[in-house]
Scaffold this motif. Structure first.
Motif, mmCIF file in Angstrom:
data_model
loop_
_atom_site.group_PDB
_atom_site.id
_atom_site.type_symbol
_atom_site.label_atom_id
_atom_site.label_comp_id
_atom_site.label_asym_id
_atom_site.label_seq_id
_atom_site.Cartn_x
_atom_site.Cartn_y
_atom_site.Cartn_z
ATOM 1 N N ARG A 114 29.875 34.464 14.271
ATOM 2 C CA ARG A 114 29.815 33.307 15.175
ATOM 3 C C ARG A 114 30.460 32.066 14.562
ATOM 4 O O ARG A 114 31.047 31.248 15.262
ATOM 5 C CB ARG A 114 28.359 33.017 15.554
ATOM 6 C CG ARG A 114 27.903 33.920 16.694
ATOM 7 C CD ARG A 114 26.832 33.243 17.508
ATOM 8 N NE ARG A 114 25.559 33.270 16.815
ATOM 9 C CZ ARG A 114 24.457 32.697 17.300
ATOM 10 N NH1 ARG A 114 24.488 32.058 18.446
ATOM 11 N NH2 ARG A 114 23.329 32.761 16.633
ATOM 12 N N ALA B 275 33.837 19.235 12.522
ATOM 13 C CA ALA B 275 32.761 19.729 11.665
ATOM 14 C C ALA B 275 31.418 19.134 12.077
ATOM 15 O O ALA B 275 30.382 19.774 11.938
ATOM 16 C CB ALA B 275 33.049 19.391 10.205
ATOM 17 N N ARG C 122 28.642 28.488 8.768
ATOM 18 C CA ARG C 122 27.683 29.370 8.077
ATOM 19 C C ARG C 122 26.508 28.563 7.540
ATOM 20 O O ARG C 122 25.378 29.020 7.545
ATOM 21 C CB ARG C 122 28.377 30.130 6.942
ATOM 22 C CG ARG C 122 29.250 31.284 7.436
ATOM 23 C CD ARG C 122 29.652 32.187 6.285
ATOM 24 N NE ARG C 122 30.295 31.439 5.217
ATOM 25 C CZ ARG C 122 31.598 31.248 5.114
ATOM 26 N NH1 ARG C 122 32.412 31.795 5.985
ATOM 27 N NH2 ARG C 122 32.099 30.531 4.131
ATOM 28 N N LEU D 128 25.056 29.987 11.498
ATOM 29 C CA LEU D 128 25.621 30.720 12.627
ATOM 30 C C LEU D 128 25.841 32.189 12.306
ATOM 31 O O LEU D 128 25.971 33.008 13.197
ATOM 32 C CB LEU D 128 26.969 30.111 13.033
ATOM 33 C CG LEU D 128 26.935 28.780 13.734
ATOM 34 C CD1 LEU D 128 28.331 28.384 14.164
ATOM 35 C CD2 LEU D 128 26.032 28.879 14.944
ATOM 36 N N ARG E 72 40.150 22.892 20.339
ATOM 37 C CA ARG E 72 39.704 21.708 21.060
ATOM 38 C C ARG E 72 40.224 20.428 20.412
ATOM 39 O O ARG E 72 40.503 19.451 21.091
ATOM 40 C CB ARG E 72 38.187 21.717 21.056
ATOM 41 C CG ARG E 72 37.588 20.577 21.781
ATOM 42 C CD ARG E 72 36.263 21.008 22.316
ATOM 43 N NE ARG E 72 35.489 19.843 22.658
ATOM 44 C CZ ARG E 72 34.179 19.829 22.715
ATOM 45 N NH1 ARG E 72 33.512 20.934 22.426
ATOM 46 N NH2 ARG E 72 33.548 18.747 23.051
ATOM 47 N N GLU F 148 37.321 27.924 18.224
ATOM 48 C CA GLU F 148 37.184 27.066 19.409
ATOM 49 C C GLU F 148 37.446 25.606 19.079
ATOM 50 O O GLU F 148 38.161 24.903 19.788
ATOM 51 C CB GLU F 148 35.745 27.123 19.935
ATOM 52 C CG GLU F 148 35.405 28.305 20.787
ATOM 53 C CD GLU F 148 33.890 28.482 20.850
ATOM 54 O OE1 GLU F 148 33.461 29.622 21.007
ATOM 55 O OE2 GLU F 148 33.148 27.474 20.724
ATOM 56 N N MET G 153 30.569 18.613 15.007
ATOM 57 C CA MET G 153 30.309 19.087 16.371
ATOM 58 C C MET G 153 29.937 20.554 16.427
ATOM 59 O O MET G 153 29.870 21.124 17.504
ATOM 60 C CB MET G 153 31.595 18.971 17.186
ATOM 61 C CG MET G 153 31.982 17.600 17.593
ATOM 62 S SD MET G 153 30.800 16.972 18.722
ATOM 63 C CE MET G 153 30.883 18.193 20.020
ATOM 64 N N ILE G 154 29.756 21.182 15.274
ATOM 65 C CA ILE G 154 29.621 22.641 15.263
ATOM 66 C C ILE G 154 28.464 23.109 16.138
ATOM 67 O O ILE G 154 28.577 24.067 16.879
ATOM 68 C CB ILE G 154 29.505 23.157 13.816
ATOM 69 C CG1 ILE G 154 30.900 23.107 13.183
ATOM 70 C CG2 ILE G 154 28.954 24.573 13.765
ATOM 71 C CD1 ILE G 154 30.959 23.381 11.723
ATOM 72 N N LEU G 155 27.358 22.401 16.083
ATOM 73 C CA LEU G 155 26.210 22.821 16.893
ATOM 74 C C LEU G 155 26.105 22.057 18.204
ATOM 75 O O LEU G 155 25.045 22.022 18.796
ATOM 76 C CB LEU G 155 24.912 22.629 16.114
ATOM 77 C CG LEU G 155 24.587 23.637 15.030
ATOM 78 C CD1 LEU G 155 23.140 23.503 14.622
ATOM 79 C CD2 LEU G 155 24.856 25.057 15.497
ATOM 80 N N PHE H 260 31.083 25.302 7.177
ATOM 81 C CA PHE H 260 30.024 24.478 7.768
ATOM 82 C C PHE H 260 29.261 25.280 8.822
ATOM 83 O O PHE H 260 28.042 25.143 8.958
ATOM 84 C CB PHE H 260 30.605 23.186 8.353
ATOM 85 C CG PHE H 260 31.028 22.198 7.297
ATOM 86 C CD1 PHE H 260 30.113 21.724 6.372
ATOM 87 C CD2 PHE H 260 32.339 21.758 7.214
ATOM 88 C CE1 PHE H 260 30.480 20.820 5.389
ATOM 89 C CE2 PHE H 260 32.731 20.851 6.227
ATOM 90 C CZ PHE H 260 31.796 20.388 5.318
ATOM 91 N N ARG I 20 33.363 29.999 16.415
ATOM 92 C CA ARG I 20 33.184 28.575 16.677
ATOM 93 C C ARG I 20 34.297 27.764 16.028
ATOM 94 O O ARG I 20 34.801 26.805 16.609
ATOM 95 C CB ARG I 20 31.808 28.143 16.148
ATOM 96 C CG ARG I 20 31.441 26.717 16.449
ATOM 97 C CD ARG I 20 31.259 26.472 17.924
ATOM 98 N NE ARG I 20 30.841 25.105 18.199
ATOM 99 C CZ ARG I 20 31.178 24.433 19.295
ATOM 100 N NH1 ARG I 20 31.921 25.005 20.211
ATOM 101 N NH2 ARG I 20 30.760 23.204 19.470
#
Ligand SMILES: Nc1ncnc2c1ncn2[C@@H]1O[C@H](COP(=O)(O)OP(=O)(O)O)[C@@H](O)[C@H]1O
Ligand SMILES: [Mg+2]
Lengths: 293, 330
Positions: free
Chosen positions: B123, B160, B115, B119, B134, B130, B162-164, B113, B127
């Motif tokens: 990255r 998923a 990519r 990202l 979390r 992280e 929340m990725i951005l 997700f 992510r």
């Protein structure tokens, strides 16, 4: 660098979750960038399917189980009993049929994958993301074609092991495999359309009941000229038959009943998939757009 | 207050579905019928309603998945109908079913997700790491999602979405079908998101859930917002606290109601089956003490006595005149 605060830089300063990347950086405008991202999205969706096979290699074994078992069963159990026009060898007759039927049944794989994604909400998630919408189906198509190549390779090796060979020369054989992939390509759109049409995976499974006779009433296992007179023409005009007859020709093992459709098999093996694509690609796109209705 | 204080605004949203059974017959199902909503930035807003009220339709329309037939909607400052693609960059959506890939691992899901959010490989990997941390999924990160529990799947789904770091996150019944433990896990995750500044619009049939998480609640019924208030404000509409008595013998029920009536501000209501009498009171503790003493003096045998805050269930019944069907069945 200007000191004017844009919306995104302002957000960055006040964002309590600074580790998260910011969309402003990620979507540069411009048509060539957009094309680049559409291709990148497509490749990432393709990678997803390839990851599936990597994590569950056994699924490809199952997928290939049917044609390989069929080659062995029909080739050896029925081989001597089955008639081939012109006194040919049945195993030789059978192989192009097995190649084509594997391509033809491939649409079931596409349908299953699409219906699973749509019932599990994965397609909705893709649609809620700023990716290229075309990548959802295009990525599916690319991975299906890659899998089809693998299937043809494995089937081809099995065929060689039981003594089959392409007698028409390498360029013709390459052409035959090209036609097989073209058939598979056209059926991707049938699969996507059906996958978005049927309500769930169980219903999609029922499509086998339709697909099985459709592939049996073709020149895959038996030449149409040997079928009852009312059935032969139906089988001969089955699009799958044109691909089968054309590949038999290109593999240097021609079998023709002398009808127009069989005499022009190579032409029709190109025309049929183009017609199927012309009909089902727009239908699939319409179906995809209808998701937001 | 200016319009930018709102992360989501909908005015008069209308959505009709063609009825499948009578396709071509011109029959429509009006799923949203002039739906209004205003969600303040940085808050959790509950959209509460029974099954079939139009919650999913509202969320899908706001999240650009569904074209609506009338009205206006603005999400994160962008007009939904005019620029859906820009909206998609600013929102996250976790639908009614966890939309994650079951064959892949949790990590592979988040990287994919990432990519697809453009990202780039490195990255996206970072992510994913992280978010796994979390959402407390590090131990299961490299297992197939197919082996995850319902709560873990939901948390991965939240990760998923929340990725951005979306400005607005839509959660459609995030805890439906979860056991209490899974529910608690999702609640904690939502609270953490809001602490991080995200605005959350959360739909639910669980009255308790809206009460626990949301600072404001819109009650939806048959495609319309029938109330919009704080949880306490909603409760005040049905009145304040109630004294409730359950008697041991059916014969005593009327007497108990009379005792309650002496201190209550509303006419007591009785339930013959549960042998329960209750009414709203002003001075909670004094009223409870008074009722308890009088009941004892009159020799009425009491099974249970107490103060009860009105539940959102009461609110729903009061607002719509009918019970929330699923709650009644549960
Ligand atoms: N695709 C659809 N086609 C026809 N009717 C639908 C469709 N989706 C939902 N509905 C109807 O619209 C109403 C609202 O549904 P929905 O938004 O799913 O409610 P909720 O999420 O609150 O349970 C329901 O009566 C439902 O039957
Ligand atoms: Mg719903």
């Amino acid at each position: 660098m200007s000191t004017v605060k844009t919306e995104e830089t302002e957000k960055r300063e006040t964002d309590p979750n600074p580790a998260a990347p910011h969309p402003g950086d990620l979507y540069p405008a411009g048509p060539e960038r957009r094309l680049y991202w559409a291709l990148a999205d497509c490749w990432n969706v393709t990678r997803r399917t390839l990851t599936h096979y990597q994590r569950q290699p056994v699924t490809i074994v199952w997928q290939l189980g049917f044609p390989i078992v069929s080659v062995l069963l029909y080739g050896f159990v029925f081989g001597e009993a089955m008639a081939v026009p012109g006194d040919g060898d049945y195993r030789e007759f059978l192989m192009p049929g097995m190649f084509a039927s594997t391509m033809a049944f491939g649409f079931m794989g596409t349908t299953m994958a699409v219906v699973t994604d749509s019932t599990k909400g994965v397609i909705d998630r893709f649609r809620s993301m700023p990716m290229a919408p075309s990548a959802v189906a295009a990525g599916r198509g690319v991975s299906d074609l890659l899998v089809a190549c693998a299937e043809l390779t494995i089937l081809g090796v099995t065929a060689l092991l039981i003594g089959w060979e392409a007698e028409g020369g390498a360029p013709a054989a390459a052409g035959a495999f090209g036609l097989l992939l073209l058939l598979r390509f056209s059926l991707i759109w049938v699969g996507v359309w059906l996958g978005l049409l049927v309500p769930n995976a169980e219903a999609a499974g029922g499509l086998y009941a339709v697909a099985f006779p459709l592939t049996m009433i073709s020149s895959i296992f038996v030449a149409p000229s040997l079928m009852p007179s009312w059935l032969g023409p139906v089988a001969a005009w089955n699009p799958v038959s044109s691909t089968v007859t054309a590949t038999r020709e290109l593999f240097g093992q021609p079998v023709s009943g002398g009808t127009w459709i069989e005499e022009n098999a190579v032409l029709m093996a190109v025309v049929w998939p183009l017609v199927i694509t012309a009909v089902f690609l727009p239908l699939a796109v319409r179906r995809f757009q209808a998701l937001s209705r | 207050m200016s319009a930018t204080d709102y992360a989501v605004r909908a005015e008069g949203l209308r959505k009709r579905y063609a009825e499948k059974k009578t396709a071509g017959g011109g029959a429509y199902k009006l799923a949203l019928d002039g739906f209004d909503l205003a969600v303040r930035a940085g808050t959790v807003h509950g959209l509460l309603g029974p099954n079939g009220a139009g919650k999913t339709t509202a969320v899908r329309a706001l999240a650009t998945l569904l074209r609506f037939d009338g009205g206006r909607a603005e999400v994160a400052g962008v007009d939904v109908a005019r620029d859906p693609r820009l909206v998609r960059r600013r929102i996250g959506l976790a639908g009614q079913y966890a939309a994650v890939d079951e064959v892949m691992t949790g990590r592979q899901n988040l990287e994919m997700f990432g990519r697809l959010f453009h990202l780039g490989g490195r990255r996206a990997k970072a992510r994913a790491g992280e978010l796994l941390e979390r959402f407390d999924l590090v131990d299961a990160a490299d297992k197939s999602v197919g082996a995850y529990s319902g709560g873990m799947r939901r948390r991965l789904d939240l990760a998923a979405s929340m990725i951005l770091a979306p400005r607005v996150l839509f959660l459609d019944e995030p805890t439906t079908g979860l056991d209490p433990r899974g529910r608690g896990e999702v609640w904690d995750a939502v609270r953490a998101l809001v602490a991080g500044g995200t605005t959350v619009l959360l739909t639910t049939q669980y009255l308790e859930e809206a009460d626990k998480l949301a600072s404001r609640i819109t009650v939806i019924d048959r495609g319309r917002a029938i109330a919009d208030d704080t949880p306490d404000g909603l409760k005040n509409r049905v009145g304040g606290d109630r004294v409730e008595v359950v008697v041991a013998r059916a014969a005593d029920l009327a007497a108990a109601a009379r005792v309650i009536a002496r201190v209550s501000v509303t006419e007591p209501e009785t339930d013959e089956v549960a042998l329960r009498a209750h009414a709203q009171v002003d001075d909670r503790v004094a009223a409870l003490t008074e009722v308890a003493r009088t009941l004892q003096d009159e020799g009425i045998a009491v099974e249970d006595i107490g103060l009860r805050r009105p539940s959102l269930d009461d609110v729903f019944l009061r607002l719509t005149g009918h019970r929330a069907e699923l709650e009644a069945a549960a």
